[in-house]
Design an enzyme around this catalytic site. Structure first.
Site, PDB file in Angstrom:
ATOM      1  N   CYS A   1      10.948 -23.037 -14.167  1.00 59.51           N
ATOM      2  CA  CYS A   1       9.601 -22.767 -13.653  1.00 59.51           C
ATOM      3  C   CYS A   1       9.061 -24.034 -12.987  1.00 59.51           C
ATOM      4  CB  CYS A   1       8.700 -22.347 -14.813  1.00 59.51           C
ATOM      5  SG  CYS A   1       6.962 -22.258 -14.356  1.00 59.51           S
TER       6      CYS A   1
ATOM      7  N   CYS B   1       9.491 -16.959 -15.717  1.00 56.78           N
ATOM      8  CA  CYS B   1       9.354 -18.186 -16.493  1.00 56.78           C
ATOM      9  C   CYS B   1       9.303 -17.776 -17.964  1.00 56.78           C
ATOM     10  CB  CYS B   1       8.063 -18.887 -16.084  1.00 56.78           C
ATOM     11  SG  CYS B   1       7.417 -20.019 -17.315  1.00 56.78           S
TER      12      CYS B   1
ATOM     13  N   CYS C   1       5.890 -25.347 -15.344  1.00 54.62           N
ATOM     14  CA  CYS C   1       6.019 -25.882 -16.709  1.00 54.62           C
ATOM     15  C   CYS C   1       7.429 -26.351 -17.040  1.00 54.62           C
ATOM     16  CB  CYS C   1       5.554 -24.841 -17.729  1.00 54.62           C
ATOM     17  SG  CYS C   1       6.702 -23.476 -17.952  1.00 54.62           S
TER      18      CYS C   1
ATOM     19  N   LYS D   1      -0.971   6.185   7.239  1.00 55.03           N
ATOM     20  CA  LYS D   1      -1.274   4.953   7.967  1.00 55.03           C
ATOM     21  C   LYS D   1      -0.367   4.782   9.179  1.00 55.03           C
ATOM     22  CE  LYS D   1      -3.923   2.249   6.235  1.00 55.03           C
ATOM     23  NZ  LYS D   1      -4.062   1.539   4.982  1.00 55.03           N
TER      24      LYS D   1
ATOM     25  N   GLU E   1      -8.205  13.996  10.112  1.00 51.58           N
ATOM     26  CA  GLU E   1      -9.305  13.237  10.715  1.00 51.58           C
ATOM     27  C   GLU E   1      -8.835  11.807  10.943  1.00 51.58           C
ATOM     28  OE1 GLU E   1     -12.297  13.199   7.667  1.00 51.58           O
ATOM     29  OE2 GLU E   1     -12.075  15.339   7.252  1.00 51.58           O
TER      30      GLU E   1
HETATM   31  S1  IVH Z   1     -12.462  10.292   2.870  1.00 53.60           S
HETATM   32  C1  IVH Z   1     -12.583  10.679  -1.684  1.00 53.60           C
HETATM   33  N1  IVH Z   1     -12.184  10.289   5.488  1.00 53.60           N
HETATM   34  O1  IVH Z   1     -10.931   5.033   4.216  1.00 53.60           O
HETATM   35  C2  IVH Z   1     -12.201  10.348  -0.299  1.00 53.60           C
HETATM   36  N2  IVH Z   1     -12.245   8.185   4.362  1.00 53.60           N
HETATM   37  O2  IVH Z   1      -8.931   4.334   2.200  1.00 53.60           O
HETATM   38  C3  IVH Z   1     -13.248   9.598   0.434  1.00 53.60           C
HETATM   39  N3  IVH Z   1     -12.127   6.241   5.836  1.00 53.60           N
HETATM   40  O3  IVH Z   1     -13.187   4.294   1.614  1.00 53.60           O
HETATM   41  C4  IVH Z   1     -12.810   9.046   1.727  1.00 53.60           C
HETATM   42  N4  IVH Z   1     -12.022   7.366   7.732  1.00 53.60           N
HETATM   43  O4  IVH Z   1     -13.981   3.965   4.044  1.00 53.60           O
HETATM   44  C5  IVH Z   1     -12.267   9.534   4.373  1.00 53.60           C
HETATM   45  N5  IVH Z   1     -12.009  10.422   7.791  1.00 53.60           N
HETATM   46  C6  IVH Z   1     -12.096   9.685   6.689  1.00 53.60           C
HETATM   47  C7  IVH Z   1     -12.074   8.269   6.726  1.00 53.60           C
HETATM   48  C8  IVH Z   1     -12.146   7.560   5.534  1.00 53.60           C
HETATM   49  C9  IVH Z   1     -12.051   6.155   7.182  1.00 53.60           C
HETATM   50  C10 IVH Z   1     -12.143   5.098   4.931  1.00 53.60           C
HETATM   51  C11 IVH Z   1     -13.234   5.126   3.878  1.00 53.60           C
HETATM   52  C12 IVH Z   1     -12.517   5.094   2.554  1.00 53.60           C
HETATM   53  C13 IVH Z   1     -11.197   4.508   2.933  1.00 53.60           C
HETATM   54  C14 IVH Z   1     -10.133   4.953   1.947  1.00 53.60           C
END
Ligand code: IVH
Length: 719
Positions: A432, A456, A435, A326, A127
């Site tokens: 440092c 330090c 200090c 990412k 996703e």
């Molecule tokens: S799942 C337990 N799905 O990314 C997992 N998060 O870095 C819950 N986010 O806090 C998150 N798109 O705000 C999930 N398709 C997606 C997402 C998503 C954006 C954000 C969300 C989360 C953050 C984590």
């Protein structure tokens, strides 16, 4: 502060920066008074004058615009205005992956944990990772009840009134939806709406906004929901919290159900099985990224089957069944104007490049980390070259700066062709800068190599370390004292006034008493504080006089003891008294107490040694004992599931397990409130032995520990 104001056109850049800092604090202060229904201290006209001055200075020095500038806030609703909502299920975050190899590792780790041969039998959803704000929206009997921001994951802010203005979010669910539904997803602002808003701001001669995400955040944190309504926020649903019944047993099925109930879901979501398919899809989304009408910063992969998600469970903050892949970071060229050294809590000297301000991916960057002395030279942590010969980073060099998400920007490389005669090679300090104590690189006893970090040696003498220690102590995952941010800690630490100064953590808790006893320096008369904020600060401090044991241990700032380790320790020892006593007894580094510490699964020798060292130091013991006069650490709840038959028991797994993998066994046992140890001692309750068990089995028989097979264990914990 009594200086007459300098006209905006006469300000030097340095003065402008100082003024913007002062104005940001002053305006935030008056906002708090205004919104908090307390007596304002200045007239509306005076308030407007402050804002106009801020805008005028920013117009003259656009590179100095602060991220906390009033111009960047939409209407400025300061923290603490909204009521709090405790999430029925915590809102967790995701682990990040950056490379194809990382993704392959993630997929492999899922198979390994579940003990399945990697045969593409496990499906994943992919996703887009929406760059907005996560939101949890709760429906009871199919009516929208509350909406809360993520906050710290446990409690968020109640923004229901604002969420009700988002047309894309249904206020009612169809008759087939369960009684209790918590839909989670991302609130965002479309790029086109953001551009239109900025065009309008510009036409009206107002300051424009930085990026859609910040604008969406600001728009949500409006007390006046009408303003939120005018901002055209949008939503994608992708997760859930509490559900009275589950409409599906897969991630993809859940998202389909949300769609059926009227929620927008992202059209680029796919269900895939092989690493190759996943990577191909990631690249395709990357190609479309610029054309999408919303910002995304990666692709999220999740194990599709919810029963497998349940087996995989969670690490301390993120699920094992998901990861965020990412997109590569953004880069830009700029010049290094200076290199400064920052001294951290553990004495680490970190070089920081002061840069000619540059916009990287929509954000102005003025500082970037240079990590350590070797990094400046172009040498990595393992002694390898990380840049070409001659590419050491010098003051005056033109460099490539990279920024990835919220991570601190870093200097990647030098553009050698642009190096001039005037560039200066950097000499890493031998003392440092704060200090004056010697700064040394420790030798790693195991490898015999020099540590990459220069430290330090001043310890308690070094005010920088002491100050950073307090910042750590009050930080979100430690004592979490609202109203004691970086600026306030600097102020209290630097103060020479006995009624104000905070030099060690216990001083925080005696501040109110010292204030009350003093007729001279009233905190509320000091610029930037005021009556209401002082009251709130004292309330926030008092609220922490009782605190969870794991937070207390984490806050002590023992080297190598992070949040996860602190949790392990709290669970293992139960009470502060038991913990402290064990640390004393472990000091000779042999014997029962030392072995017990080392037998805690997840605690290695380096961590154990560091704790013992901490509790050997009289200065630490003195500070801790003063702290304990003010603060009571709450005993760790021995168990999460108190009705589980293994709650509070200590179990050791040994031999080659056949019914589950070791990781799975451990995660499952811990979720039932058991402690998992790495070695057998008198305190062990059960030894679960698979085929081929050896010395641990012998030891268990010798000390009379209950030994069981994997099946017996499964029967005990209920399958
Ligand atoms: S799942 C337990 N799905 O990314 C997992 N998060 O870095 C819950 N986010 O806090 C998150 N798109 O705000 C999930 N398709 C997606 C997402 C998503 C954006 C954000 C969300 C989360 C953050 C984590």
């Amino acid at each position: 502060m009594a200086d007459a104001l300098i006209a905006v056109e006469d300000l030097s850049e340095e003065q402008a920066g100082q003024e913007l800092t002062r104005l940001a604090a002053a305006i935030a202060h008056h906002d708090a008074l205004y919104h908090g229904n307390d007596q304002p201290e200045i007239s509306d006209a005076e308030y407007d004058a402050l804002k106009r001055r801020n805008d005028a200075i920013e117009a003259r020095f656009p590179t100095l615009v602060r991220s906390d500038s009033p111009s960047q806030r939409v209407g400025a609703a300061p923290a603490g205005i909204f009521s709090q909502i405790t999430h029925a299920r915590p809102m967790l975050s995701l682990d990040n992956t950056f490379s194809d190899e990382d993704v392959a590792d993630f997929v492999a780790s899922v198979y390994r944990f579940l003990g399945v041969m990697p045969d593409n039998s496990i499906a994943f959803t992919a996703e887009p990772k929406i760059d907005g704000l996560s939101m949890s929206i709760r429906y009871e009997n199919r009516k929208l009840k509350t909406a809360a921001t993520r906050g710290d994951g446990t409690t968020g802010e109640n923004v229901t009134a604002n969420i009700l203005t988002i047309k894309e979010i249904p206020t009612e669910l169809p008759a087939d939806a369960p009684d209790v539904v918590e839909v989670r997803g991302e609130v965002y602002m479309a790029k086109s709406d953001f551009l239109a808003l900025n065009a309008q701001m510009e036409a009206e001669g107002k300051q424009t906004y930085v990026n859609p995400r910040n604008t969406a955040a600001g728009s949500l944190r409006q007390l006046d929901a009408k303003v939120t309504a005018s901002r055209k926020l949008k939503f994608f649903a992708y997760a859930w919290g509490e559900m009275s019944t589950m409409p599906s047993d897969t991630q993809s099925g859940m998202v389909e159900a949300f769609k059926g109930w009227g929620f927008p879901v992202n059209p680029l979501t796919r269900r895939l099985t092989s690493v190759e398919e996943i990577i191909t899809h990631y690249r395709e989304i990357g190609l479309q990224r610029a054309d999408l009408d919303y910002d995304i910063d990666g692709v999220v992969y999740k194990v599709d089957r919810l029963d497998l998600q349940a087996r995989l469970g969670f690490r301390s903050r993120s699920p094992r069944w998901a990861t965020a892949h990412k997109f590569p970071a953004e880069q830009a060229f700029t010049k290094v104007e200076a290199i400064d050294i920052q001294v951290g809590r553990t004495g680490a000297l970190t070089p920081v490049a002061r840069l000619e301000p540059i916009t990287v991916g929509g954000v102005v960057v003025t500082n970037a980390t240079l990590h350590n002395a070797d990094y400046i030279e172009g040498i990595g942590n393992g002694g390898e070259r990380i840049r070409e010969e001659g590419h050491d980073i010098r003051i005056g060099d033109t460099v490539i700066v990279q920024r990835a998400g919220d991570v601190i920007p870093q200097v990647l490389d030098v553009v050698l062709e642009k190096r001039t005669e005037s560039s200066v090679k950097y000499e890493f300090p031998k003392t440092c800068p704060v200090c004056g104590s010697h700064a040394v690189r420790e030798k790693n006893e195991k490898t015999g190599k020099l540590d990459s970090v220069t430290r330090c040696t001043g310890g308690f003498v070094c005010s920088a370390q002491a100050k950073e220690h307090i910042k750590h102590f009050v930080s979100r995952n430690a004592f979490d004292i609202e109203g004691l941010g970086t600026k306030q800690v600097d102020f209290f630490f630097d103060s020479e006034d006995p009624a104000l100064m905070i030099r060690t953590a216990p001083d925080i808790f005696t501040l109110k008493q010292r204030q009350e006893a003093s007729s001279l320096t009233r905190l509320e008369n000091i610029d930037g504080f005021g009556r209401v904020s002082v009251r709130k600060l004292f309330d926030a401090i008092d609220a922490r006089r009782e605190i969870a044991l794991n937070r207390f241990i984490f806050a002590l700032g023992i080297r190598h003891v992070g949040e996860t380790t602190a949790k392990l320790l709290a669970r293992s020892y139960g009470s502060y008294a038991a913990f402290a006593e064990a640390m004393q007894e472990a000091a000779p580094k042999f014997g029962e107490a030392w072995n017990e510490l080392n037998s805690i699964d997840g605690i290695g020798e380096v961590v154990a040694a560091s704790m013992v060292e901490f509790f050997k130091e009289p200065r630490n013991l003195e500070v801790v004992s003063r702290l304990l006069k003010e603060v009571t650490p709450r005993d760790a709840e021995a168990v999460t599931a108190s009705n589980s038959p293994v709650a509070g028991k200590t179990v050791v797994f040994t031999g080659s397990l056949e019914r589950f993998t070791r990781d799975e066994a451990k995660a499952r046992a811990e979720s039932l409130g058991a402690k998992v140890a790495g070695s057998v001692s008198k305190k062990t309750d059960y030894l679960v032995a698979g085929p081929g068990a050896g010395s641990k089995l012998d030891k268990a028989r010798e000390v009379g520990v209950t030994v069981m097979t994997e099946d017996e264990w499964l029967a005990l914990i209920g399958g």
